[in-house]
Design an enzyme around this catalytic site. Structure first.
Site, PDB file in Angstrom:
ATOM      1  N   GLY A  29      20.229  77.257  12.402  1.00 51.21           N
ATOM      2  CA  GLY A  29      19.441  77.852  11.313  1.00 51.21           C
ATOM      3  C   GLY A  29      19.342  76.886  10.151  1.00 51.21           C
ATOM      4  CG  ASN A  30      16.401  76.711   7.669  1.00 51.84           C
ATOM      5  OD1 ASN A  30      16.218  77.443   6.692  1.00 51.84           O
ATOM      6  ND2 ASN A  30      15.594  76.727   8.727  1.00 51.84           N
ATOM      7  CE1 TYR A  31      23.798  75.934   4.137  1.00 52.12           C
ATOM      8  CE2 TYR A  31      22.735  73.781   4.127  1.00 52.12           C
ATOM      9  CZ  TYR A  31      23.864  74.570   4.315  1.00 52.12           C
ATOM     10  OH  TYR A  31      25.033  73.984   4.675  1.00 52.12           O
TER      11      TYR A  31
END
Ligand code: CTP
Length: 220
Positions: A29-31
């Site tokens: 995923g990512n932020y």
């Protein structure tokens, strides 16, 4: 002008990250928090647009009950939702931080810690912005985002061209207070014809209004 222009426009917006499953307990995923896309969706709903918000996993809640929410998890699910919605839409605003790659194989049991090294084979996800940019008719508008760490303008202009967008909203991770995790953002908007608008650091709700004003004044 802005209220008049957006009233009863049908708009698809992507927001948040995508999660690409590795096994039943892990993902890539990512932020991204989704704040920018949700702020644009709320602003448009206030102006009377028909808003279709395709959202990756976020902690945010939709406030305006007129917004139609399509919760998705992966890039492939986000792609399917957008490709279905876009033909009837006037405008697409692609603010999601879509994972560029997904694991080629999903392991349906938890991967055990047996080896010293672990390789995960990744394959490219479809590019949603590019698919809509290339499919758009002359009466449709497609807006992309770019979050860059270096050679920001050059990369954003390349994306605008490659993905056939009408404009790119650029934010740099080098600007304090801009990008992921913050409630503020500092953007530039680059139009297809080359004009660049620069804006100071603002709350994302105010940035949303700047983006919509720019669309109404320059792309309508
Ligand atoms: N985007 C998309 N689908 C993807 C990847 C990106 O729709 N699979 C959209 C994003 O929502 C954003 C824009 O493309 O509007 C820019 O995304 P970015 O990740 O910065 O661009 P990439 O083409 O992935 O370029 P790179 O990672 O090489 O910088």
């Amino acid at each position: 002008m802005i209220a008049e222009y957006f009233k009863s426009k049908k708009i698809v917006i992507t927001a948040g990250p995508t999660y690409e499953k590795i096994d039943p307990v892990r993902f890539i995923g990512n932020y991204s928090t989704g704040k920018m896309g949700y702020a644009i969706a709320e602003e448009l709903a206030k102006l009377g647009s028909e808003v279709h918000l395709v959202s990756g996993p976020t902690a945010l809640k939709v406030q305006n009950p007129s917004i139609k929410l399509y919760p998705v998890e992966s890039a492939l699910q986000m792609y399917d939702a957008c490709v279905n919605l876009f033909p009837d839409c006037d405008i697409a605003i692609m603010s999601a931080a879509v994972a560029d790659y997904r694991p080629k194989y999903y392991q349906d049991v938890k991967i055990k810690k047996n080896e010293e090294d672990l390789m995960i084979h990744l394959v490219k996800n479809p590019d949603i912005l590019s698919a809509l940019g290339h499919a758009k008719k002359s009466n449709q508008i497609v807006i992309g985002f770019a979050l860059e760490t270096h050679n920001e303008l050059e990369h954003a202009m390349d994306k605008l061209q490659r993905k056939q967008a009408d404009a790119i909203v650029l934010n740099s991770l080098n600007d304090p207070g801009a990008g992921f995790k913050h409630s503020t953002n500092k953007i530039s908007i680059i139009l297809k014809k080359g004009t660049i608008f620069e804006f100071p650091l603002k709350e994302k709700t105010e940035v949303a209004i700047d983006i919509l004003n720019c669309i109404a004044e320059n792309l309508a």
